[in-house]
Write an enzyme that holds these catalytic residues in place. Structure first.
Site, PDB file in Angstrom:
ATOM      1  N   GLU A  56       0.832  -1.199   0.000  1.00 16.35           N
ATOM      2  CA  GLU A  56       0.000   0.000   0.000  1.00 16.35           C
ATOM      3  C   GLU A  56       0.875   1.260   0.000  1.00 16.35           C
ATOM      4  O   GLU A  56       1.809   1.384   0.791  1.00 16.35           O
ATOM      5  CB  GLU A  56      -0.857  -0.057   1.263  1.00 16.35           C
ATOM      6  CG  GLU A  56      -1.801   1.060   1.499  1.00 16.35           C
ATOM      7  CD  GLU A  56      -2.615   0.845   2.784  1.00 16.35           C
ATOM      8  OE1 GLU A  56      -3.626   1.522   2.944  1.00 16.35           O
ATOM      9  OE2 GLU A  56      -2.209  -0.004   3.620  1.00 16.35           O
ATOM     10  N   LYS A 125      -9.052   2.247  -2.294  1.00 15.84           N
ATOM     11  CA  LYS A 125      -9.297   1.506  -1.060  1.00 15.84           C
ATOM     12  C   LYS A 125     -10.725   1.732  -0.575  1.00 15.84           C
ATOM     13  O   LYS A 125     -11.229   2.858  -0.580  1.00 15.84           O
ATOM     14  CB  LYS A 125      -8.292   1.941   0.005  1.00 15.84           C
ATOM     15  CG  LYS A 125      -8.316   1.134   1.304  1.00 15.84           C
ATOM     16  CD  LYS A 125      -7.160   1.574   2.194  1.00 15.84           C
ATOM     17  CE  LYS A 125      -7.077   0.775   3.495  1.00 15.84           C
ATOM     18  NZ  LYS A 125      -5.901   1.183   4.297  1.00 15.84           N
ATOM     19  N   CYS A 181      -5.216  -3.452   2.185  1.00 15.16           N
ATOM     20  CA  CYS A 181      -5.029  -3.493   3.638  1.00 15.16           C
ATOM     21  C   CYS A 181      -6.319  -3.710   4.419  1.00 15.16           C
ATOM     22  O   CYS A 181      -6.819  -4.810   4.511  1.00 15.16           O
ATOM     23  CB  CYS A 181      -4.315  -2.224   4.105  1.00 15.16           C
ATOM     24  SG  CYS A 181      -3.649  -2.376   5.797  1.00 15.16           S
TER      25      CYS A 181
END
Length: 667
Positions: A56, A125, A181
């Site tokens: 990330e 994300k 994540c």
């Protein structure tokens, strides 16, 4: 006719080599990070990887804080993305890298797929942590608030959104799903819907910091998500170069496939670390075809498919597989402690199954043919335990040894000693005279050692067991194993038949370990010594006459091939449904230096020929407990017509033989 070079190429077998990388980096130093990421691309390609996953926000580093509001940093990251696309193309890998990206006045934490020298798509994300040590909502906007579906970079319109899946046109079944994540920590991770929509390889670039015990939780999370989604899951964690103002990162990266961790990096390194594994897309597609649970579920929402070409070509299998699950004995755990746990659980399953049958029928006695070989020994041990569970005395077990033309002194002595040590009733009933009478009755020459000669003995032994069971009001416990059922290495209505088949789910390569485990863990003294000697005895049906010195002349593996090969074939052909060429390629890799390729293909042909032709025996097999992921009961796991043709499979083996011959002829 030459066999095509791609016949055994990795992509044609469904493999793609993946690298999950934690690169060396510096916070906010984009040029340095790009250089190190480029080095990682080249290292991954040199190791045979065709796809690289990085963490990330790896272009800038994750821990930039309010520097994410600096336009200079954002512009540098955007320009770096294009440079990295060119570097990935030069290295001949596809790559997923993380960066902050401003779109329509909002900032998104994104992952971009690079392939063919271009950015193929960008995924923002979805879930932003906003508690404890993280507060990403200070900087970033979640994906569901992004109205744009594309972005223009270097004059090209690039797909943008969390609804993207990336489909490799040159590797059938390889569909990439990307999450970032915290997405994995969500109650329903986006990867669940991605998998239901067809993604077979899930990629997560992450920046999960380290806390006491968190690595174990993270590892389990990745492994279990790969199992739940029937997918492969690659996870690349940010490394120790991140800021340590309040937190520490370790670069924890790993790759899991259907619940098994294939590769993992060491933690807390300042250097670039990578986990590399071969993901088996073909296997995953097969698992999904067999899972009604997976097939009956539908993804929430629609996904856009973005086609791309996986770079790197078909790198040779000669370099070997890195996947940790490739083993010569797939039914036998390599780790001794895990193997011991498996042995105990199998033993409990066998004995509980028989105990239930005894309780249900009210039967308090049993007969079992005890030859002094591995299978009958394991069956007797399970029977003894079943009687203990049912609260029945061991004397109710009548172990019968039936010496014939090929019985050795070693096996006969071991059978008698074992029965004595276990406290079961032991009887010796020779069969030579009655079988000779039978030969006279049917007009068979005793000197002709053909299938009649062998099977007459096996059927006579079964008749004795059945009749004595009637005498004592008991049931006959079967002694054959899974490998014999697969090959049809049993006499129909002879040792093929019983009233409960306790070893029906246990493959031959595992039987020996079970007997040794019992000797080490369940018994001691003379009983343990006898069990170890039985384990060391060559496998034989003992149906042909002994040599002049009384030595054993008939060894099963001389006739049908090594059981370690057949169990390997069985596992990969039946558990996963792999075609012969893939089974061969895996066996050639696993048994490199043990068996020549010519030998492997020879016994592979025997396996398929016998497996198809002997189904009629499995169609009439007695009840018995399933103990592992491969079972052949016609009432459950394996429902195959008894008259199915093996022509398609044998034709592929013809091609393998030609390929092996071509290689042998090359200078």
């Amino acid at each position: 006719m030459d066999v095509p070079d791609l016949f055994l190429a990795p992509s044609s077998l469904g493999f793609v080599r993946v690298a999950a990388i934690g690169p060396e980096l510096r916070v906010a130093d984009v040029s340095f990070n790009v250089e190190k990421i480029g080095d990682a691309f080249r290292s991954a390609a040199a190791a045979g990887a065709r796809l690289a996953l990085l963490p990330e926000l790896c272009i800038t580093a994750y821990s930039c804080g309010d520097l994410f509001f600096q336009p200079l940093l954002l512009d540098e990251a955007r320009e770096a993305l294009l440079r990295l696309a060119a570097m990935a193309a030069d290295a001949e890998v596809a790559a997923v890298v993380g960066l902050p990206l401003a779109v329509d006045g909002r900032l998104y934490n994104c992952a971009a797929l690079l392939a063919g020298g271009a950015v193929q798509g960008i995924v923002p994300k979805g879930f932003l942590p906003s508690t404890g040590e993280f507060y990403e909502e200070r900087w970033f906007t979640p994906a569901n608030e992004c109205a744009a579906t594309s972005i223009t970079l270097a004059g090209r319109e690039i797909p943008l959104g969390s609804d993207l899946l990336f489909e490799a046109g040159n590797l059938p079944g390889l569909v990439l799903g990307i999450e970032i994540c915290e997405d994995l920590w969500a109650t329903i991770p986006p990867s669940c819907n991605m998998a239901l929509a067809g993604a077979t390889l899930l990629l997560n670039g992450s920046a999960s910091n380290e806390l006491l015990g968190k690595a174990e939780y993270r590892r389990d999370l990745v492994r279990q998500q790969s199992a739940r989604t029937l997918a492969a899951y690659a996870y690349a964690g940010a490394g120790s170069g991140e800021s340590t103002t309040d937190l520490v990162w370790s670069g924890h990266s790993m790759i899991a496939e259907y619940g098994v961790t294939l590769a993992e990096t060491p933690r807390f390194s300042f250097d670039t670390e990578m986990a590399i594994a071969d993901v088996d897309v073909q296997r995953l597609l097969g698992e999904r075809l067999r899972s009604n649970t997976f097939g009956s579920a539908a993804p929430a929402g629609q996904f856009r498919r973005v086609p791309f070409t996986l770079p790197g070509g078909d790198r040779s299998l000669a370099g070997g597989f890195l996947r940790s699950t490739l083993t010569r004995l797939p039914f036998v755990p390599a780790d001794p402690s895990q193997r011991a746990r498996h042995c105990r659980e199998i033993f409990d399953i066998q004995s509980t199954g028989l105990a239930k049958r005894l309780r249900h029928t009210g039967i308090k006695k049993a007969t079992i043919g005890l030859s002094g070989g591995l299978d009958s020994t394991l069956a007797l041990l399970a029977t003894v335990r079943a009687f203990d569970i049912a609260g029945l005395p061991h004397e109710g077990i009548v172990a019968i040894t039936m010496p014939g033309f090929g019985t050795t002194a070693r096996t006969r002595t071991n059978a008698e000693k074992l029965a004595q040590e276990l406290g079961v009733t032991f009887r010796t009933i020779p069969i030579t005279d009655v079988v000779r009478q039978h030969f006279r009755d049917i007009g068979h020459d005793e000197n002709v050692h053909d299938v009649v000669y062998e099977n007459a003995q096996a059927r006579e032994r079964t008749q004795i067991l059945m009749d004595v069971a009637n005498q004592i009001g008991g049931l006959v416990v079967g002694t054959g194993d899974l490998s014999e059922l697969a090959l049809g290495w049993a006499t129909y209505n002879g040792d093929h038949m019983s009233m409960y088949h306790v070893c029906a789910g246990v493959p031959k390569t595992l039987v020996r370990y079970l007997v040794d485990w019992a000797a080490d863990e369940e018994f001691q003294g003379e009983a343990a010594r006898v069990l170890h000697d039985i384990s060391a005895t060559p496998i034989s049906p003992e149906l042909l006459p002994l040599g002049e010195d009384g030595a054993l002349e008939q060894k099963t593996e001389d006739a049908i091939g090594p059981y370690e090969l057949h169990d390997f074939f069985l596992y990969h052909a039946i558990r996963f449904g792999f075609p012969p060429r893939k089974v061969f390629a895996l066996a050639a890799q696993a048994f490199d230096g043990v068996y020549a390729r010519e030998t492997i293909v020879k016994w592979l042909r025997v396996f398929y020929r016998r497996f198809f032709s002997q189904q009629f025996k499995r169609s009439a097999m007695p009840d018995g407990p399933k103990v592992g992921s491969v079972a052949l009961s016609p009432r459950g796991d394996w429902r195959m017509p008894s008259d199915a043709s093996a022509a398609v499979w044998l034709a592929e083996i013809d091609l393998i033989e030609r390929l092996v011959a071509q290689e042998a002829d090359r200078p």
